[in-house]
Design a protein around this motif. Structure first.
Motif, mmCIF file in Angstrom:
data_model
loop_
_atom_site.group_PDB
_atom_site.id
_atom_site.type_symbol
_atom_site.label_atom_id
_atom_site.label_comp_id
_atom_site.label_asym_id
_atom_site.label_seq_id
_atom_site.Cartn_x
_atom_site.Cartn_y
_atom_site.Cartn_z
ATOM 1 N N ARG A 30 49.604 23.740 39.304
ATOM 2 C CA ARG A 30 48.734 24.065 40.530
ATOM 3 C C ARG A 30 48.033 25.228 41.290
ATOM 4 O O ARG A 30 48.953 24.925 42.314
ATOM 5 C CB ARG A 30 47.460 23.086 40.081
ATOM 6 N N GLU A 31 47.136 25.745 41.430
ATOM 7 C CA GLU A 31 46.732 26.313 42.424
ATOM 8 C C GLU A 31 46.224 24.953 43.471
ATOM 9 O O GLU A 31 45.613 24.459 43.741
ATOM 10 C CB GLU A 31 45.680 27.547 42.272
ATOM 11 N N LEU A 32 47.515 24.907 44.857
ATOM 12 C CA LEU A 32 46.881 24.470 45.976
ATOM 13 C C LEU A 32 46.687 24.679 46.597
ATOM 14 O O LEU A 32 46.913 26.444 47.264
ATOM 15 C CB LEU A 32 47.998 23.390 46.277
ATOM 16 N N THR A 33 45.823 24.471 48.369
ATOM 17 C CA THR A 33 45.595 25.586 49.435
ATOM 18 C C THR A 33 45.768 24.451 50.583
ATOM 19 O O THR A 33 46.066 23.126 50.053
ATOM 20 C CB THR A 33 44.064 25.929 50.000
ATOM 21 N N ASP A 34 46.355 24.889 51.085
ATOM 22 C CA ASP A 34 45.944 24.105 53.137
ATOM 23 C C ASP A 34 44.901 23.246 53.102
ATOM 24 O O ASP A 34 43.699 24.543 53.300
ATOM 25 C CB ASP A 34 46.500 25.328 54.392
ATOM 26 N N GLU A 35 44.406 22.386 53.723
ATOM 27 C CA GLU A 35 43.089 22.145 53.581
ATOM 28 C C GLU A 35 43.141 21.869 55.074
ATOM 29 O O GLU A 35 41.628 21.426 55.195
ATOM 30 C CB GLU A 35 42.994 19.753 53.296
ATOM 31 N N VAL A 36 43.120 22.198 56.356
ATOM 32 C CA VAL A 36 43.344 22.738 57.253
ATOM 33 C C VAL A 36 42.293 24.174 57.469
ATOM 34 O O VAL A 36 40.567 23.456 57.594
ATOM 35 C CB VAL A 36 44.063 22.154 58.026
ATOM 36 N N VAL A 37 42.503 24.859 56.518
ATOM 37 C CA VAL A 37 41.894 26.339 56.096
ATOM 38 C C VAL A 37 40.732 26.237 55.795
ATOM 39 O O VAL A 37 41.305 25.664 54.804
ATOM 40 C CB VAL A 37 42.967 27.268 57.018
ATOM 41 N N ASN A 38 39.905 27.255 56.310
ATOM 42 C CA ASN A 38 38.356 27.421 54.603
ATOM 43 C C ASN A 38 39.473 28.618 53.708
ATOM 44 O O ASN A 38 40.164 29.713 54.402
ATOM 45 C CB ASN A 38 37.928 28.237 55.598
ATOM 46 N N PHE A 39 40.256 28.333 52.580
ATOM 47 C CA PHE A 39 40.642 28.800 51.700
ATOM 48 C C PHE A 39 39.851 30.342 51.428
ATOM 49 O O PHE A 39 40.385 30.991 51.170
ATOM 50 C CB PHE A 39 41.059 28.113 51.138
#
Length: 411
Positions: A30-39
């Protein structure tokens, strides 16, 4: 060997999951991203940016922030835990230059994070957290002039207790390699992060944030100067000509200083003072660079392994500084644009410094048309390019058609 060609079919995402109240568990890619930044607009997080293909893994944790008991909603918590496996063995074998020291395959993956947030219903919201990821297990093989040196092959154990050693970082035992015995089992990368957001009465908001990256204990103790990602974000709260703006500054030049000296590594050392520097971000003595399929798991501002034309499976450009700008908005209700621009300077690495700095300018312009009469459909066109010594002068055009939701034929 790994040779996909132009006709290969690759599955980007395939996963299953279930949830109970605020707890979830999932398995797959699953595509996951860093939650701090605006992906959409950021240059990407420092531990996991979403820059590469997903790593198949089993994840569990909180779906979203939940209230901590007895705080009356003033403090919330969110966290997750994951184990997975790097799937790029064939890619590594095909791209590796067998005259270049070593290659490590069959590595496993671990990730954990925890964050605390103040009351989100108030105008001013603060979020603080930590994130840690790791490579562990795998087999390291040395090659000399294209020939495997069997006597130097090392396999990192993956027993049940090793899964706990990677969960609670600790030294390896007698079956681990000497580096894991002297320091910690596996290769750990992590960050501290903090963000503060203020929402105005007209629903617009301003947010400041940073991610302090670390590659070992010296960086964890913030002995690496100004290294990290520093950002500002503005949201208008409306679909107008400037809906969202992100401005970021990235610094990875300190790396806890240029020297690393641990007296315990030597017999009868003449110098007994410890110097824990030369962190060599994203590189490790046992594993390939912090990447998957040759692309950086962390910030894309660090030149990925895929671009190494000599088959070197480690980072050559991790001492960098850069600035990044991202903006998006609506030309009309059905027309959205996005602009990204990045400039970076590289000094190479602490161990492989450049004779002179190298620079790069990257940019992207994208326009997306989402017709109201065709629900779920969108059509996009984008132009992107690089200019400078790091990647050369290159540009490309992409055209896309996307359908989200349930695809039906007929009535």
């Amino acid at each position: 060997t790994y040779n996909p060609g132009v006709s290969s079919f690759l599955i980007q995402q395939a996963y299953i999951g279930m949830k109970y109240r605020m707890i979830f568990i999932s398995a797959g890619c699953r595509e996951l991203t860093d939650e701090v930044v605006n992906f959409e607009l950021s240059s990407g997080g420092l531990v996991w940016s979403g820059n590469t293909r997903p790593i198949p893994q089993v994840r569990a944790g909180f779906i979203d922030f939940v209230d901590i008991p007895f705080t009356k909603g003033w403090v919330q918590i969110k966290g997750e835990l994951a184990y997975g496996k790097f799937m790029d063995n064939d890619f590594l074998r095909d791209h590796y230059n067998y005259y270049n020291q070593y290659i490590t395959t069959d590595a496993l993956y671990h990730h954990k994070s925890i964050s605390f947030r103040s009351n989100p219903d108030k105008p001013f919201v603060v979020t603080i957290g930590a994130e840690l990821a790791a490579q562990f297990g795998g087999t390291k093989r040395y090659y000399k002039e294209g020939v495997l040196i069997d006597s130097l092959t090392m396999k990192s154990p993956t027993r049940l207790k090793d899964f706990f050693k990677i969960l609670f970082p600790s030294s390896g035992d007698g079956q681990s390699n000497k580096g894991d015995q002297a320091y910690y089992y596996g290769n750990h990368v992590g960050q501290w992060n903090l963000s503060a957001e203020y929402r105005f009465k007209n629903n617009s908001s301003v947010r400041g944030y940073f991610e302090w990256y670390y590659d070992d204990a010296s960086g964890m103790g913030k002995f690496n100067g100004w290294d990290g990602l520093w950002g500002l974000e503005y949201k208008s709260g409306k679909k107008n000509w400037l809906s969202n703006v992100v401005l970021e500054y990235l610094d990875m030049t300190n790396q806890s200083g240029p020297l690393n000296w641990c007296p315990s590594d030597y017999n009868d050392p003449k110098l007994d003072i410890e110097a824990t520097g030369a962190d060599d971000y994203y590189n490790n003595y046992f594993y390939n660079g912090w990447a998957h399929y040759g692309l950086s798991n962390g910030t894309a501002m660090a030149k990925s392994l895929l671009y190494n034309t000599d088959g070197y499976m480690r980072y050559k450009h991790n001492r960098i500084r850069g600035v990044h700008l991202g903006a998006s908005g609506y030309i009309a209700p059905e027309w959205k644009y996005k602009i990204l621009a990045s400039y970076r300077t590289s000094w190479g690495t602490t161990f492989l410094p450049l004779a002179d700095t190298q620079h790069d300018m990257s940019g992207l312009i994208e326009c997306v048309y989402s017709p109201i009469k065709l629900s779920g459909w969108s059509f996009s066109a984008s132009l992107a390019g690089d200019w400078g010594e790091l990647y050369g002068d290159k540009w490309g055009v992409a055209i896309g058609i996307r359908k989200s939701g349930i695809l039906t034929i007929g009535k």
